[in-house]
Design a protein around this motif. Structure first.
Motif, PDB file in Angstrom:
ATOM      1  N   LEU A 165     -23.419  -2.435  17.776  1.00 47.58           N
ATOM      2  CA  LEU A 165     -22.901  -2.642  16.423  1.00 47.58           C
ATOM      3  C   LEU A 165     -21.825  -3.713  16.400  1.00 47.58           C
ATOM      4  CD1 LEU A 165     -22.922  -1.679  13.464  1.00 47.58           C
ATOM      5  CD2 LEU A 165     -21.128  -0.052  14.105  1.00 47.58           C
ATOM      6  N   VAL A 166     -20.893  -3.644  17.349  1.00 44.50           N
ATOM      7  CA  VAL A 166     -19.813  -4.641  17.406  1.00 44.50           C
ATOM      8  C   VAL A 166     -20.387  -6.037  17.656  1.00 44.50           C
ATOM      9  CG1 VAL A 166     -17.844  -5.427  18.794  1.00 44.50           C
ATOM     10  CG2 VAL A 166     -17.971  -3.046  18.034  1.00 44.50           C
ATOM     11  N   TYR A 167     -21.302  -6.146  18.611  1.00 43.84           N
ATOM     12  CA  TYR A 167     -21.873  -7.463  18.897  1.00 43.84           C
ATOM     13  C   TYR A 167     -22.674  -8.010  17.714  1.00 43.84           C
ATOM     14  CZ  TYR A 167     -20.301  -8.403  23.605  1.00 43.84           C
ATOM     15  OH  TYR A 167     -19.526  -8.728  24.684  1.00 43.84           O
ATOM     16  N   LEU A 168     -23.425  -7.152  17.033  1.00 47.70           N
ATOM     17  CA  LEU A 168     -24.144  -7.610  15.831  1.00 47.70           C
ATOM     18  C   LEU A 168     -23.169  -8.015  14.737  1.00 47.70           C
ATOM     19  CD1 LEU A 168     -27.166  -5.169  15.426  1.00 47.70           C
ATOM     20  CD2 LEU A 168     -27.255  -7.632  15.784  1.00 47.70           C
ATOM     21  N   TRP A 169     -22.155  -7.186  14.522  1.00 46.72           N
ATOM     22  CA  TRP A 169     -21.193  -7.416  13.449  1.00 46.72           C
ATOM     23  C   TRP A 169     -20.471  -8.748  13.615  1.00 46.72           C
ATOM     24  CZ3 TRP A 169     -20.952  -3.793   9.576  1.00 46.72           C
ATOM     25  CH2 TRP A 169     -19.986  -4.003   8.593  1.00 46.72           C
ATOM     26  N   PHE A 170     -20.144  -9.082  14.858  1.00 44.28           N
ATOM     27  CA  PHE A 170     -19.441 -10.333  15.114  1.00 44.28           C
ATOM     28  C   PHE A 170     -20.395 -11.507  15.326  1.00 44.28           C
ATOM     29  CE2 PHE A 170     -16.174  -7.219  16.001  1.00 44.28           C
ATOM     30  CZ  PHE A 170     -15.055  -7.796  15.420  1.00 44.28           C
ATOM     31  N   GLY A 171     -21.610 -11.241  15.772  1.00 44.09           N
ATOM     32  CA  GLY A 171     -22.549 -12.319  16.070  1.00 44.09           C
ATOM     33  C   GLY A 171     -23.345 -12.819  14.886  1.00 44.09           C
ATOM     34  N   LEU A 172     -23.853 -11.920  14.055  1.00 46.81           N
ATOM     35  CA  LEU A 172     -24.703 -12.331  12.931  1.00 46.81           C
ATOM     36  C   LEU A 172     -24.046 -13.348  11.998  1.00 46.81           C
ATOM     37  CD1 LEU A 172     -26.608  -9.053  11.972  1.00 46.81           C
ATOM     38  CD2 LEU A 172     -27.554 -11.140  12.972  1.00 46.81           C
ATOM     39  N   PRO A 173     -22.790 -13.166  11.599  1.00 42.81           N
ATOM     40  CA  PRO A 173     -22.184 -14.167  10.699  1.00 42.81           C
ATOM     41  C   PRO A 173     -22.117 -15.570  11.294  1.00 42.81           C
ATOM     42  CG  PRO A 173     -20.875 -12.164  10.705  1.00 42.81           C
ATOM     43  CD  PRO A 173     -21.899 -12.025  11.798  1.00 42.81           C
ATOM     44  N   LYS A 174     -22.065 -15.664  12.623  1.00 42.41           N
ATOM     45  CA  LYS A 174     -21.964 -16.988  13.251  1.00 42.41           C
ATOM     46  C   LYS A 174     -23.244 -17.806  13.104  1.00 42.41           C
ATOM     47  CE  LYS A 174     -18.348 -15.728  16.505  1.00 42.41           C
ATOM     48  NZ  LYS A 174     -18.299 -14.282  16.671  1.00 42.41           N
ATOM     49  N   PHE A 175     -24.338 -17.176  12.699  1.00 40.70           N
ATOM     50  CA  PHE A 175     -25.562 -17.932  12.426  1.00 40.70           C
ATOM     51  C   PHE A 175     -25.436 -18.759  11.148  1.00 40.70           C
ATOM     52  CE2 PHE A 175     -27.822 -14.845  15.249  1.00 40.70           C
ATOM     53  CZ  PHE A 175     -28.377 -15.786  16.100  1.00 40.70           C
ATOM     54  N   THR A 220     -23.109 -19.287  20.427  1.00 36.51           N
ATOM     55  CA  THR A 220     -22.274 -18.082  20.432  1.00 36.51           C
ATOM     56  C   THR A 220     -22.963 -16.956  19.673  1.00 36.51           C
ATOM     57  OG1 THR A 220     -20.295 -19.462  20.538  1.00 36.51           O
ATOM     58  CG2 THR A 220     -19.985 -17.175  19.880  1.00 36.51           C
ATOM     59  N   ALA A 221     -23.522 -17.264  18.517  1.00 39.38           N
ATOM     60  CA  ALA A 221     -24.225 -16.259  17.717  1.00 39.38           C
ATOM     61  C   ALA A 221     -25.413 -15.691  18.488  1.00 39.38           C
ATOM     62  CB  ALA A 221     -24.698 -16.872  16.397  1.00 39.38           C
ATOM     63  N   ALA A 222     -26.193 -16.563  19.104  1.00 38.74           N
ATOM     64  CA  ALA A 222     -27.381 -16.116  19.838  1.00 38.74           C
ATOM     65  C   ALA A 222     -27.004 -15.237  21.028  1.00 38.74           C
ATOM     66  CB  ALA A 222     -28.195 -17.327  20.305  1.00 38.74           C
ATOM     67  N   VAL A 223     -25.950 -15.604  21.740  1.00 36.75           N
ATOM     68  CA  VAL A 223     -25.513 -14.796  22.886  1.00 36.75           C
ATOM     69  C   VAL A 223     -25.066 -13.419  22.402  1.00 36.75           C
ATOM     70  CG1 VAL A 223     -23.698 -14.567  24.633  1.00 36.75           C
ATOM     71  CG2 VAL A 223     -24.943 -16.722  24.402  1.00 36.75           C
ATOM     72  N   GLU A 224     -24.261 -13.379  21.350  1.00 34.73           N
ATOM     73  CA  GLU A 224     -23.742 -12.099  20.871  1.00 34.73           C
ATOM     74  C   GLU A 224     -24.849 -11.201  20.329  1.00 34.73           C
ATOM     75  OE1 GLU A 224     -19.236 -13.692  19.931  1.00 34.73           O
ATOM     76  OE2 GLU A 224     -20.509 -13.167  18.227  1.00 34.73           O
ATOM     77  N   GLY A 244     -19.572 -11.764  31.239  1.00 31.18           N
ATOM     78  CA  GLY A 244     -19.506 -13.224  31.106  1.00 31.18           C
ATOM     79  C   GLY A 244     -19.085 -13.637  29.707  1.00 31.18           C
ATOM     80  N   HIS A 245     -19.655 -12.968  28.706  1.00 36.03           N
ATOM     81  CA  HIS A 245     -19.276 -13.263  27.322  1.00 36.03           C
ATOM     82  C   HIS A 245     -17.804 -12.950  27.088  1.00 36.03           C
ATOM     83  CE1 HIS A 245     -18.559 -12.112  23.115  1.00 36.03           C
ATOM     84  NE2 HIS A 245     -19.188 -13.247  22.903  1.00 36.03           N
ATOM     85  N   VAL A 246     -17.349 -11.805  27.587  1.00 33.29           N
ATOM     86  CA  VAL A 246     -15.949 -11.417  27.394  1.00 33.29           C
ATOM     87  C   VAL A 246     -15.018 -12.424  28.073  1.00 33.29           C
ATOM     88  CG1 VAL A 246     -14.218  -9.672  27.988  1.00 33.29           C
ATOM     89  CG2 VAL A 246     -16.374  -8.983  26.964  1.00 33.29           C
ATOM     90  N   ALA A 247     -15.408 -12.921  29.232  1.00 34.47           N
ATOM     91  CA  ALA A 247     -14.583 -13.940  29.899  1.00 34.47           C
ATOM     92  C   ALA A 247     -14.441 -15.173  29.006  1.00 34.47           C
ATOM     93  CB  ALA A 247     -15.191 -14.316  31.249  1.00 34.47           C
ATOM     94  N   GLY A 248     -15.550 -15.606  28.412  1.00 33.37           N
ATOM     95  CA  GLY A 248     -15.487 -16.741  27.492  1.00 33.37           C
ATOM     96  C   GLY A 248     -14.706 -16.420  26.229  1.00 33.37           C
ATOM     97  N   ALA A 249     -14.879 -15.202  25.730  1.00 33.47           N
ATOM     98  CA  ALA A 249     -14.182 -14.800  24.503  1.00 33.47           C
ATOM     99  C   ALA A 249     -12.677 -14.688  24.727  1.00 33.47           C
ATOM    100  CB  ALA A 249     -14.740 -13.468  23.998  1.00 33.47           C
ATOM    101  N   CYS A 250     -12.270 -14.384  25.959  1.00 34.61           N
ATOM    102  CA  CYS A 250     -10.842 -14.272  26.272  1.00 34.61           C
ATOM    103  C   CYS A 250     -10.212 -15.619  26.644  1.00 34.61           C
ATOM    104  CB  CYS A 250     -10.623 -13.270  27.397  1.00 34.61           C
ATOM    105  SG  CYS A 250     -10.935 -11.570  26.892  1.00 34.61           S
ATOM    106  N   ALA A 251     -11.033 -16.625  26.872  1.00 36.65           N
ATOM    107  CA  ALA A 251     -10.532 -17.943  27.282  1.00 36.65           C
ATOM    108  C   ALA A 251      -9.496 -18.529  26.324  1.00 36.65           C
ATOM    109  CB  ALA A 251     -11.701 -18.909  27.477  1.00 36.65           C
TER     110      ALA A 251
END
Length: 173
Positions: free
Chosen positions: A28-38, A70-74, A96-103
């Protein structure tokens, strides 16, 4: 193997219900944050996400391609968490995604920190990824992973009927 009526705290795959709830929450969290980025301009995190991808790839991926990647990965992680709950690759993709998200905490301190140890709203948004890491440790226990302890997670155990075909059995051959 006992039926679920005899083990009410276990889900259909034999894992505790809490693990299923954690997987659902992760998806749910990944969809919620990823879908809008499309959709350009739909995510409040879009500018920071794009700037981070641009900086991490030394400008090789920028603008809309960075946003869409970013959207596709999430969204891909969200789907994988639900569709392939035993896949050993999922926790590594999430980490890996979290490492990039924390960068941005290091790459853009002017955006993520007010002062030492005091995060901005963007910084707090990023720091919440610690919960995602903890959730992955619960939902995707790996053999030999330091957080596993000595017991085997029920989602990875073999039952006599699936000893030859289960993904867990394949890992031990």
């Amino acid at each position: 193997m006992k039926s679920n009526a005899q083990r009410p705290l276990e889900g259909p795959a034999g894992e505790p219900w809490a693990v299923g709830v954690v997987r659902f929450a992760l998806a749910l969290v990944y969809l919620w944050f990823g879908l809008p980025k499309f959709f350009a301009g739909a995510s409040p995190a879009e500018d920071l996400a794009v700037a981070t991808v641009e900086k991490l790839t030394s400008g090789l991926i920028d603008g809309s391609p960075a946003r869409l990647l970013t959207a596709a990965v999430e969204v891909g992680i969200a789907v994988a968490v639900v569709v392939i709950p035993r896949a050993a690759l999922v926790p590594y993709a999430v980490l890996g995604h979290v490492a990039g998200a924390c960068a941005p905490l290091l790459l853009f301190p002017e955006v993520t920190w007010r002062s030492f140890g005091v995060a901005t709203l963007e910084g707090q948004y990023i720091i919440k990824n610690a919960l995602i890491v903890a959730s992955v440790c619960v939902a995707f226990p790996l053999r030999g992973a330091p957080w596993r302890g000595s017991g085997q997670h029920p989602a990875l155990r073999d039952t006599p009927g699936d000893r030859e075909t289960s993904p867990a059995a394949a890992l031990t051959r």
